[in-house]
Design an enzyme around this catalytic site. Structure first.
Site, PDB file in Angstrom:
ATOM      1  N   HIS A   1       0.850  -1.206   0.000  1.00  0.00           N
ATOM      2  CA  HIS A   1       0.000   0.000   0.000  1.00  0.00           C
ATOM      3  C   HIS A   1       0.872   1.238   0.000  1.00  0.00           C
ATOM      4  O   HIS A   1       2.060   1.196   0.311  1.00  0.00           O
ATOM      5  CB  HIS A   1      -0.893   0.037   1.259  1.00  0.00           C
ATOM      6  CG  HIS A   1      -0.112   0.168   2.541  1.00  0.00           C
ATOM      7  ND1 HIS A   1       0.625  -0.870   3.071  1.00  0.00           N
ATOM      8  CD2 HIS A   1       0.052   1.220   3.383  1.00  0.00           C
ATOM      9  CE1 HIS A   1       1.214  -0.476   4.188  1.00  0.00           C
ATOM     10  NE2 HIS A   1       0.893   0.798   4.406  1.00  0.00           N
TER      11      HIS A   1
ATOM     12  N   ASP B   1       0.534   4.927   2.027  1.00  0.00           N
ATOM     13  CA  ASP B   1      -0.236   5.343   3.199  1.00  0.00           C
ATOM     14  C   ASP B   1      -1.359   6.305   2.813  1.00  0.00           C
ATOM     15  O   ASP B   1      -1.134   7.283   2.087  1.00  0.00           O
ATOM     16  CB  ASP B   1       0.679   6.024   4.228  1.00  0.00           C
ATOM     17  CG  ASP B   1       1.651   5.035   4.861  1.00  0.00           C
ATOM     18  OD1 ASP B   1       1.312   3.848   4.971  1.00  0.00           O
ATOM     19  OD2 ASP B   1       2.759   5.481   5.234  1.00  0.00           O
TER      20      ASP B   1
ATOM     21  N   HIS C   1       4.712   0.155   0.214  1.00  0.00           N
ATOM     22  CA  HIS C   1       5.480  -0.657   1.159  1.00  0.00           C
ATOM     23  C   HIS C   1       4.617  -1.762   1.741  1.00  0.00           C
ATOM     24  O   HIS C   1       3.388  -1.754   1.618  1.00  0.00           O
ATOM     25  CB  HIS C   1       6.114   0.209   2.249  1.00  0.00           C
ATOM     26  CG  HIS C   1       5.127   1.004   3.043  1.00  0.00           C
ATOM     27  ND1 HIS C   1       4.543   2.158   2.571  1.00  0.00           N
ATOM     28  CD2 HIS C   1       4.603   0.808   4.267  1.00  0.00           C
ATOM     29  CE1 HIS C   1       3.717   2.636   3.472  1.00  0.00           C
ATOM     30  NE2 HIS C   1       3.720   1.837   4.514  1.00  0.00           N
TER      31      HIS C   1
ATOM     32  N   ARG D   1       5.515   5.758  14.250  1.00  0.00           N
ATOM     33  CA  ARG D   1       5.431   6.366  12.911  1.00  0.00           C
ATOM     34  C   ARG D   1       4.877   7.782  12.962  1.00  0.00           C
ATOM     35  O   ARG D   1       3.849   8.022  13.593  1.00  0.00           O
ATOM     36  CB  ARG D   1       4.554   5.521  11.991  1.00  0.00           C
ATOM     37  CG  ARG D   1       4.730   5.896  10.522  1.00  0.00           C
ATOM     38  CD  ARG D   1       3.765   5.162   9.628  1.00  0.00           C
ATOM     39  NE  ARG D   1       2.593   5.955   9.356  1.00  0.00           N
ATOM     40  CZ  ARG D   1       1.496   5.501   8.746  1.00  0.00           C
ATOM     41  NH1 ARG D   1       1.440   4.241   8.349  1.00  0.00           N
ATOM     42  NH2 ARG D   1       0.471   6.288   8.532  1.00  0.00           N
TER      43      ARG D   1
HETATM   44  C1  SIN Z   1       3.234   0.932   7.891  1.00  0.00           C
HETATM   45  O1  SIN Z   1       2.662   0.486   6.920  1.00  0.00           O
HETATM   46  O2  SIN Z   1       3.236   2.113   8.175  1.00  0.00           O
HETATM   47  C2  SIN Z   1       3.988  -0.018   8.820  1.00  0.00           C
HETATM   48  C3  SIN Z   1       5.244  -0.485   8.207  1.00  0.00           C
HETATM   49  C4  SIN Z   1       5.999  -1.406   9.132  1.00  0.00           C
HETATM   50  O3  SIN Z   1       5.554  -1.651  10.260  1.00  0.00           O
HETATM   51  O4  SIN Z   1       7.060  -1.893   8.736  1.00  0.00           O
END
Ligand code: SIN
Length: 302
Positions: A121, A123, A278, A293
């Protein structure tokens, strides 16, 4: 007949040179994207010339990693905020003291079919102005597993045939958070106990974005669709849209178009959400993983 989708991969050596960087060391992670940067202490305020170098590396490599950082939450926010205003994200409750930081946690005893971020995805692409990027700081990592992968959405576009690129240039996609955070969404507070997920009918709303966007800083075109939030093409049904969306995703995540990062505690990753997707791997049941995050506000795609 020649395969019109044959790849014209960007030569890896276009990523390799780091003679452009005077005060940081840059080590590319794969031929597609990603680089580790050393020689920087993110806990200290960054002067303008150092920040300019980091920014240049960020534009070139799309996701950059800084290992062995010792950061307070305030320092994490301060670094991220050099790139743009931080946002409080919908559907995942932030920290009480810093709502702009979310804790991405999976406890050792949790077993999730879908971990947070566990499907490819970008974000919050369902927002009218999806994020510029995110900065993920590793506070606790498993001994093995729990890597994160990224793919290069410039490459995903550039490797397509001219005919398909022309077709996609004229298309609009509909994005929505409903499959993740709607009342029937995959992420549910009763499943993911270690995070505060807020399922809501607000997730049912839809937003339109061009399928091919122009990066506002590099001027390069990239694909801007992803399997989590892109529901369909505008004026088409989900069923009609599915085969082409699936094909595009398969191209985007060709192994040569990705990088994979092995976390160590204290690493901060910063990714450009406009030109990457990612995926957080869910292969560490029985071990704990905790990341913090921040999310940086972006522009409306064009
Ligand atoms: C995310 O998608 O923000 C999480 C990525 C992760 O935990 O590696």
């Amino acid at each position: 007949m020649a395969d019109q989708t044959a790849e014209i991969r960007r030569p890896a050596d276009s990523l390799a040179a780091d003679e452009d960087f005077a005060s940081i060391k840059v080590r590319p992670l794969s031929g597609a994207l990603g680089a580790e940067i050393s020689g920087v202490d993110l806990a200290r305020p960054l002067g303008n010339s150092l920040f300019a170098e980091i920014h240049r590396a960020f534009m070139r490599y799309q996701v950059i990693f800084f290992r062995d950082q010792v950061l307070t939450q305030e320092q994490h926010m301060e670094f991220s905020a050099r790139f743009g205003a931080l946002q409080v994200i919908p559907f995942v409750k932030g920290m009480d003291e810093h709502p702009e930081i979310i804790a991405v946690v999976k406890e050792a005893e949790e077993r999730h079919t879908y971990n947070f971020g566990g499907k490819w995805h970008s974000d919050l692409s369902f927002q009218e102005a999806p994020p510029l990027g995110s900065a993920l700081y590793a506070r606790d990592v498993p001994d093995f597993g729990g890597d994160t992968m990224w793919c290069n959405m410039y490459g995903a576009y550039e490797h397509l045939s001219p005919g398909l690129r022309r077709l996609l240039d004229g298309l609009t996609a509909v994005h929505s958070a409903r499959r993740s955070y709607g009342p029937q969404g995959q992420f549910r507070n009763d499943d993911i106990k270690s995070m505060s997920i807020v399922n809501s009918t607000a997730a049912l709303s839809e937003t339109e974005h061009p399928v091919v966007r122009t990066h506002p800083e590099t001027g390069r075109k990239c694909l801007f669709v992803n399997p989590v939030y892109t529901i369909r093409f505008k004026d088409m049904t989900e069923e009609e849209s599915r085969p082409l969306l699936r094909f595009l995703q398969e191209q985007a995540v060709q192994p040569e178009n990705t990088c994979r990062f092995r976390w160590t505690r204290g690493t901060l990753a910063l990714w450009d959400n406009r030109c990457t997707q990612h995926l957080a791997l869910n292969d560490y049941d029985g071990q704990r993983r905790e990341m913090n995050r921040t999310t940086i506000t972006g522009d409306r795609p064009y």
